[in-house]
Every structure is written in structure tokens, then in C-alpha cells.
Enzyme design. Structure first.
Site, PDB file in Angstrom:
ATOM      1  N   LYS A 201     -65.572   4.673 -12.075  1.00 41.22           N
ATOM      2  CA  LYS A 201     -64.792   3.509 -11.646  1.00 41.22           C
ATOM      3  C   LYS A 201     -65.260   3.123 -10.256  1.00 41.22           C
ATOM      4  CE  LYS A 201     -60.120   2.009 -10.617  1.00 41.22           C
ATOM      5  NZ  LYS A 201     -58.687   2.321 -10.720  1.00 41.22           N
ATOM      6  N   LYS A 254     -65.978   1.216 -15.547  1.00 43.46           N
ATOM      7  CA  LYS A 254     -65.180   0.090 -15.068  1.00 43.46           C
ATOM      8  C   LYS A 254     -65.707  -0.398 -13.740  1.00 43.46           C
ATOM      9  CE  LYS A 254     -60.589  -0.755 -13.365  1.00 43.46           C
ATOM     10  NZ  LYS A 254     -59.344  -0.189 -12.972  1.00 43.46           N
TER      11      LYS A 254
HETATM   12  C1  PBG Z   1     -55.462   1.639 -10.770  1.00 48.60           C
HETATM   13  C2  PBG Z   1     -56.079   0.586 -11.625  1.00 48.60           C
HETATM   14  C3  PBG Z   1     -56.666  -0.600 -11.172  1.00 48.60           C
HETATM   15  C4  PBG Z   1     -57.092  -1.276 -12.305  1.00 48.60           C
HETATM   16  C5  PBG Z   1     -56.758  -0.507 -13.398  1.00 48.60           C
HETATM   17  N1  PBG Z   1     -56.143   0.658 -12.955  1.00 48.60           N
HETATM   18  C6  PBG Z   1     -56.759  -1.159  -9.820  1.00 48.60           C
HETATM   19  C7  PBG Z   1     -57.617  -0.576  -8.810  1.00 48.60           C
HETATM   20  O1  PBG Z   1     -58.181   0.493  -8.953  1.00 48.60           O
HETATM   21  O2  PBG Z   1     -57.713  -1.191  -7.750  1.00 48.60           O
HETATM   22  C8  PBG Z   1     -57.791  -2.608 -12.263  1.00 48.60           C
HETATM   23  C9  PBG Z   1     -57.920  -3.304 -13.553  1.00 48.60           C
HETATM   24  C10 PBG Z   1     -58.306  -4.732 -13.456  1.00 48.60           C
HETATM   25  O3  PBG Z   1     -58.765  -5.243 -12.410  1.00 48.60           O
HETATM   26  O4  PBG Z   1     -58.164  -5.395 -14.473  1.00 48.60           O
HETATM   27  N2  PBG Z   1     -54.228   2.053 -11.291  1.00 48.60           N
END
Ligand code: PBG
Length: 328
Positions: A201, A254
Site C-alpha cells: 500500500k 493499492k
Molecule cells: C485506511 C484506508 C485508506 C483507504 C482504504 N483504507 C486511506 C489511507 O490509507 O489513507 C483508501 C481507499 C481509497 O482511497 O479509496 N483505513
């Protein structure tokens, strides 16, 4: 007849002649079976709230969520992932593990309404629940305390599993989070619940609209001390291997489209199912350009989601799930 027409390269042209032949020889096909619909449920509202930067997506009430999952099931989409927005946020995000917290209630609602007809995934993190918006406990010097955060994640895992979550998806990027959750579940006599690890991520600028969706503002800080640096690819493979060693059942990359190379390499690395998150910014950019008439948003959405699948992902978390399910 010209000699040119006999070139073997002409084969490619001969096989593009009609929609039917293109369909016949296509290497992959995007399907509703590939989709996980992300859904938001918010405590303390009486009507669903639109999210301006995510057109067509809402913060749901518990009731409107039930109507939404009915539609999703009827479209043939196999899965949802739930995010909760509590009425009150605090420093540790205690709403995240409260057995009566909004997401626990929503999971139980969905399970009792729909049983095993939908895979109910729950995002496991604290950022939607903390007043500072970080994914963990913040020390006095502003750093994130990895191990104190793992203690919170253990509690959340148990609360979500007890509520009936089918899959638990830790997204906080703390080291050791998969092992901590696996142990906590085992200690709670639960060896059945799969873990989908948000393994690779990145600290992406593409999460902007999501922050609006969960009422988080990070003000002057960012998540670069725990999410990945977008310059790095080998590091992503290390994150994935670590999560698999810790007991992850599935892994995720992601965002999706900006990281197709990571998905493709992950596909080479492992045979476990790979999810890819087509994130909020990826969705909103298509929506915004489509609204201006600059692109055909349906075509671009299908093209991007197909690319994600072609790169090696088995399933895609996408805000387009409902809309595109209706077009396939
Ligand atoms: C954290 C989380 C995020 C997203 C999914 N889980 C936000 C982040 O890490 O800042 C982002 C998903 C998206 O942008 O669609 N709980």
C-alpha cells in the site's frame, strides 16, 4: 491479392474483424465476479449523505446500507468491504473495537440480511476512528507507535470477527499486523476467518476523496512513515512475502492503475489470490473528466478495470462496481 496480405502479421488484423471474433479470442474478460464494492456506514445520521468528491457514493445509515447490499447482491457482485465512520473520534480510535461500534453493527446487519450470499469484508484500521486521522497510536514526537497499534488491531480483529465478518482486511501498514491479527483470532478460537492483507500500500496522493468519505483531515502530516514510497518496487515484494509468512490468505496492491507493475510482479511471486484497490482518486478522476465530456467514463472505467485484471489481479475493489456491473 497482394503479397502484403500474406504477411503473418495480417493474422492479427483478420482476428479483429468483428465484435464476436474479438470476444472469442479475448485473453481475459472482466466480470461482475471480479468486484468488491467499498461501502461507508456512518453513525449518527438519519439520511444517507452524498460524498462530493466521490459522485454516486454515499455515507450510509444502517438502513440505507441494507438497501444498498440488496442491490449489490441482485447485480451479482460477490463482495463488499465496509468502512465505518463513528459519531465520536478519539486519540486511539476506540470506536473501531467497540462491540457496538458502527462497523460491528453494520457487519451484523449485513450478515443477518444476506447470510452467505455476499462476502462481507471489513477494513481493519483506526484512521476512520482517530481524531488525528492516523492509522495508529501517535507518540508525543509525532511518530507512530507500531507495537501499541498492534494491540489495538488485535482487539478490532476480534470485534469484527465476532460481529460476523467473512474476511478481515488490515490496511494500516504496521509491521507484524497480519501475525498479530492471526494470533488474536486464534486465541479467540477462530481459525476460519481469512485475512486479506493490504500488503503493498503506497503513500499515494490518490486517497484524497476517501479522506472526505471518512471525515479525516491529515492537516500538515502524511502517512509516508508507514505507507510505501512510490519509488520502490522490490520493497513491495518484501512486504508481500512478510505478510504471507505471517499468515495472510490473500494480498492486495493499492492503488491499482498506477501500480500495475507491482501487481504483475506480485502475480509472479505468489499463487495466493491478489486483490487490487482501484482507489477513490482513480475513480474520481474518471468521473470528473467524464462529467466535463472529456472522456467516456464507462469506457475508461472498463478499460482500466480490465487492465488491472490483465496485470494479474484476481479481484478489484472499486467504487465502479455497481455501475459497471450493469454494463458487462
Ligand atoms: C485506511 C484506508 C485508506 C483507504 C482504504 N483504507 C486511506 C489511507 O490509507 O489513507 C483508501 C481507499 C481509497 O482511497 O479509496 N483505513
Amino acid at each position: 491479392y497482394t503479397e502484403k496480405m500474406t504477411f503473418p502479421q495480417q493474422r492479427l488484423r483478420r482476428l479483429r474483424k468483428s465484435g464476436a471474433i474479438r470476444r472469442l479470442i479475448s485473453e481475459i474478460t472482466l466480470s461482475v465476479d471480479d468486484f468488491v464494492a467499498p461501502l461507508f456506514v456512518r453513525e449518527g445520521i438519519s439520511e444517507p449523505q452524498p460524498i462530493a468528491s466521490l459522485p454516486g457514493v454515499f455515507q450510509h445509515t444502517r438502513d440505507s446500507l441494507k438497501a444498498e447490499i440488496d442491490q449489490i447482491r441482485n447485480l451479482g457482485i460477490p463482495s463488499i468491504i465496509l468502512f465505518g465512520i463513528p459519531a465520536e473520534k478519539d486519540a486511539t480510535g476506540s470506536g473501531a473495537w467497540d462491540p457496538n461500534g458502527i462497523v460491528q453493527q453494520a457487519i451484523a446487519d449485513c450478515k443477518s440480511a444476506i447470510g452467505d450470499d455476499l462476502v462481507i469484508m471489513s477494513d481493519l484500521c483506526v484512521d476512520e476512528y482517530t481524531d488525528h486521522g492516523h492509522c495508529g497510536v501517535v507518540n508525543d514526537d509525532g511518530s507512530i507507535d507500531n507495537d501499541l497499534t498492534l494491540d489495538l488491531y488485535r482487539k478490532i480483529a476480534i470485534a469484527q470477527a465476532n460481529a460476523g465478518a467473512d474476511v478481515i482486511a488490515p490496511s494500516g501498514m504496521m509491521d507484524g499486523q497480519v501475525a498479530a491479527i492471526r494470533q488474536a483470532l486464534a486465541g479467540n478460537n477462530n481459525l476460519e476467518t481469512p485475512i486479506l492483507a493490504y500488503s503493498a500500500k503506497y503513500a499515494s496522493g490518490l486517497y484524497g476523496p476517501f479522506r472526505e468519505a471518512v471525515n479525516v483531515s491529515l492537516e500538515n502530516s502524511d502517512r509516508k512513515s508507514y505507507q510505501q514510497d512510490w519509488r520502490n518496487k522490490r520493497e513491495a515484494m518484501n512486504e508481500i512475502k512478510a505478510d504471507l509468512n505471517e499468515g495472510a490468505d490473500m494480498i492486495m496492491v493499492k492503488p491499482a492503475v498506477t501500480y500495475l507493475d507491482i501487481i504483475a510482479q506480485a502475480r509472479e511471486l505468489t499463487d495466493v489470490p491478489i486483490g487490487a484497490y482501484h482507489v477513490s482518486g482513480e475513480y474520481s478522476m474518471i468521473k470528473a473528466a467524464g462529467k466535463k465530456g472529456w472522456i467516456d467514463e464507462t469506457q475508461v472505467a472498463i478499460e482500466q478495470l480490465t487492465a488491472v485484471k490483465r496485470s494479474g489481479a484476481n479481484f478489484i475493489l472499486t467504487y465502479f462496481a455497481k455501475e459497471i456491473a450493469g454494463c458487462l
